[in-house]
Scaffold this motif. Structure first.
Motif, PDB file in Angstrom:
ATOM      1  N   ASP A  68      46.833 -50.834   3.185  1.00 24.18           N
ATOM      2  CA  ASP A  68      45.936 -49.990   2.385  1.00 24.18           C
ATOM      3  C   ASP A  68      46.463 -49.809   0.963  1.00 24.18           C
ATOM      4  O   ASP A  68      45.700 -49.857  -0.006  1.00 24.18           O
ATOM      5  CB  ASP A  68      45.762 -48.616   3.048  1.00 24.18           C
ATOM      6  CG  ASP A  68      44.874 -48.665   4.277  1.00 24.18           C
ATOM      7  OD1 ASP A  68      44.148 -49.671   4.434  1.00 24.18           O
ATOM      8  OD2 ASP A  68      44.921 -47.710   5.084  1.00 24.18           O
ATOM      9  N   ALA A  80      44.609 -51.206  -2.270  1.00 23.13           N
ATOM     10  CA  ALA A  80      44.166 -50.228  -3.268  1.00 23.13           C
ATOM     11  C   ALA A  80      44.456 -50.714  -4.681  1.00 23.13           C
ATOM     12  O   ALA A  80      43.758 -50.321  -5.629  1.00 23.13           O
ATOM     13  CB  ALA A  80      44.858 -48.892  -3.024  1.00 23.13           C
ATOM     14  N   PRO A 130      40.420 -50.887  -6.118  1.00 21.75           N
ATOM     15  CA  PRO A 130      40.619 -49.437  -6.277  1.00 21.75           C
ATOM     16  C   PRO A 130      39.411 -48.601  -5.845  1.00 21.75           C
ATOM     17  O   PRO A 130      39.574 -47.548  -5.212  1.00 21.75           O
ATOM     18  CB  PRO A 130      40.890 -49.278  -7.778  1.00 21.75           C
ATOM     19  CG  PRO A 130      41.319 -50.630  -8.244  1.00 21.75           C
ATOM     20  CD  PRO A 130      40.607 -51.605  -7.381  1.00 21.75           C
ATOM     21  N   HIS A 158      39.036 -47.507  -2.273  1.00 23.99           N
ATOM     22  CA  HIS A 158      40.003 -46.506  -1.811  1.00 23.99           C
ATOM     23  C   HIS A 158      39.938 -45.225  -2.661  1.00 23.99           C
ATOM     24  O   HIS A 158      40.935 -44.544  -2.858  1.00 23.99           O
ATOM     25  CB  HIS A 158      41.411 -47.096  -1.825  1.00 23.99           C
ATOM     26  CG  HIS A 158      41.607 -48.203  -0.844  1.00 23.99           C
ATOM     27  ND1 HIS A 158      41.225 -49.510  -1.110  1.00 23.99           N
ATOM     28  CD2 HIS A 158      42.124 -48.204   0.420  1.00 23.99           C
ATOM     29  CE1 HIS A 158      41.512 -50.266  -0.064  1.00 23.99           C
ATOM     30  NE2 HIS A 158      42.056 -49.501   0.880  1.00 23.99           N
ATOM     31  N   LEU A 211      39.601 -44.777  -5.817  1.00 27.46           N
ATOM     32  CA  LEU A 211      40.402 -44.838  -7.045  1.00 27.46           C
ATOM     33  C   LEU A 211      39.592 -45.500  -8.161  1.00 27.46           C
ATOM     34  O   LEU A 211      40.065 -46.413  -8.845  1.00 27.46           O
ATOM     35  CB  LEU A 211      41.704 -45.622  -6.792  1.00 27.46           C
ATOM     36  CG  LEU A 211      42.769 -44.894  -5.966  1.00 27.46           C
ATOM     37  CD1 LEU A 211      43.739 -45.883  -5.343  1.00 27.46           C
ATOM     38  CD2 LEU A 211      43.528 -43.885  -6.809  1.00 27.46           C
ATOM     39  N   ILE A 239      48.105 -44.339  -6.831  1.00 25.99           N
ATOM     40  CA  ILE A 239      47.727 -45.005  -5.574  1.00 25.99           C
ATOM     41  C   ILE A 239      48.367 -44.286  -4.381  1.00 25.99           C
ATOM     42  O   ILE A 239      47.698 -43.962  -3.396  1.00 25.99           O
ATOM     43  CB  ILE A 239      48.141 -46.494  -5.602  1.00 25.99           C
ATOM     44  CG1 ILE A 239      47.226 -47.277  -6.569  1.00 25.99           C
ATOM     45  CG2 ILE A 239      48.075 -47.102  -4.201  1.00 25.99           C
ATOM     46  CD1 ILE A 239      47.669 -48.694  -6.825  1.00 25.99           C
ATOM     47  N   THR A 282      46.819 -40.983  -3.526  1.00 21.13           N
ATOM     48  CA  THR A 282      45.423 -40.996  -3.071  1.00 21.13           C
ATOM     49  C   THR A 282      45.235 -41.622  -1.695  1.00 21.13           C
ATOM     50  O   THR A 282      44.446 -41.132  -0.893  1.00 21.13           O
ATOM     51  CB  THR A 282      44.544 -41.749  -4.094  1.00 21.13           C
ATOM     52  OG1 THR A 282      44.735 -41.187  -5.392  1.00 21.13           O
ATOM     53  CG2 THR A 282      43.081 -41.679  -3.729  1.00 21.13           C
ATOM     54  N   VAL A 283      45.957 -42.705  -1.424  1.00 22.93           N
ATOM     55  CA  VAL A 283      45.786 -43.404  -0.141  1.00 22.93           C
ATOM     56  C   VAL A 283      46.230 -42.491   1.014  1.00 22.93           C
ATOM     57  O   VAL A 283      47.270 -41.861   0.948  1.00 22.93           O
ATOM     58  CB  VAL A 283      46.617 -44.725  -0.119  1.00 22.93           C
ATOM     59  CG1 VAL A 283      46.577 -45.358   1.278  1.00 22.93           C
ATOM     60  CG2 VAL A 283      46.075 -45.701  -1.165  1.00 22.93           C
TER      61      VAL A 283
END
Length: 329
Positions: free
Chosen positions: A237, A241, A245, A248, A250, A322, A325-326
């Motif tokens: 992931d 990402a 982006p 995911h 982003l 990243i 957020t993931v």
């Protein structure tokens, strides 16, 4: 705990002692810089090359040389210059008139730890010769291919502020480095200790405390570290990402990333996360292990767009976003 897990834990505990001995021996010379030293050991155990970026005078060369002395391995240093030739790196064939034949004179690449100082000052032909050594662990001299010793590790340095007379590294070569480190200044207490130790003629002696065989044993144990499928999915992931982006959540990064991380990033993230778990004394990988090593694995694999450069953003800024957020399993 299963018998296999117990055996693995016992092996990790035994080898952790050897690893601490190695850190202590390197610490005789290197003050602070624990991040750089740990990452050097990480690359050695994970069997991956390292690119070190930092201004002159931060003990990059000294750290590499000290680690080599503490591991009882062959060390060679190459000062890369614009007039360097591939033969200066890998060696060449020399004609012997008396015997009327050629003999191979091996170059400094035939060492366990090779320090490529200011790697971005060498021309394309030299970079190409080094690329074969890094990827295939072998070099070709004339018509013969020669395997390189095991362990074999290229530790390259580059200066981020002096760019006159440099050649940008090819993307294919940059991608072959498992880790890219950014080394900064020491703090005041560390600098004071550095001054005390180095402002005299007598320097501490570094003794070999670990053998190459023990490094290979550490590699085998690190390979056995458990990587849960959920953590595997997390690694995938994170890498995806950087490529997609918007998928995911982003969307802001959509126009800031020109190219995302390659599949080699997924491989190296898994390998280095296992080594991070091993160096922490655990027999399994956690998502935090992936977060800890993620920037070093990804920062040279994410190519920024002109828009990102115009906003004065770095790859580290985007990597942080990243990871923030993931979803973590």
């Amino acid at each position: 705990m299963s018998p296999i897990a117990e055996e693995l834990t016992t092996q990790i505990e035994a080898l952790s002692g050897r690893l601490q001995l190695l850190r202590d021996e390197v610490g005789k010379v290197i003050v602070g810089q624990s991040y750089m030293v740990d990452r050097l050991l990480m690359g050695l155990i994970a069997d991956g090359h390292i690119l070190i970026e930092g201004i002159p005078g931060l003990a990059k060369t000294t750290a590499v040389k000290t680690v080599a002395q503490a591991i009882d391995t062959r060390f060679s240093r190459l000062q890369f210059t614009p007039d360097l030739l591939p033969a200066d790196l890998i060696g060449t064939e020399i004609y012997r008139p008396q015997e009327t034949d050629f003999v191979v004179k091996k170059g400094p690449i035939f060492a366990n730890l090779v320090l490529a100082d200011e790697i971005n000052r060498a021309p394309a032909k030299v970079q190409s010769a080094l690329l074969e050594a890094m990827q295939e662990r072998q070099v070709t001299i004339g018509d013969t291919t020669h395997p390189l010793p095991d362990p074999f590790l290229v530790l390259a340095t580059q200066n981020p502020i002096e760019q006159e007379g440099t050649y940008p590294l090819p993307e294919a070569q940059v991608d072959r480095f498992m880790l890219k480190l950014r080394v900064g200044y020491p703090d005041k207490p560390q600098e004071k200790e550095i001054m005390r130790r180095m402002a005299q003629r007598h320097r501490p002696n570094v003794e070999p405390v670990v053998t190459p065989a023990e490094i290979r044993e550490m590699r085998e144990v690190a390979d056995s570290i458990y990587l849960d499928p959920k953590v595997e999915d997390y690694i995938i992931d994170v890498v995806f990402a950087s490529r997609e982006p918007a998928v995911h959540k982003l969307e802001r990064l959509e126009n800031l990333i020109e190219y995302g991380a390659s599949p080699r990033a997924s491989i190296y993230l898994a390998q280095v996360a296992k080594v991070q778990a091993f160096m922490t004394g655990r027999g399994y990988v956690t998502p935090q292990d992936v977060k800890t090593v993620g920037p070093d694995v990804l920062r040279h694999r994410i190519l920024l767009s002109y828009e990102a450069e115009a906003q004065d953003l770095t790859s580290d800024d985007l990597i942080a976003e990243i990871f923030n957020t993931v979803d973590v399993p």
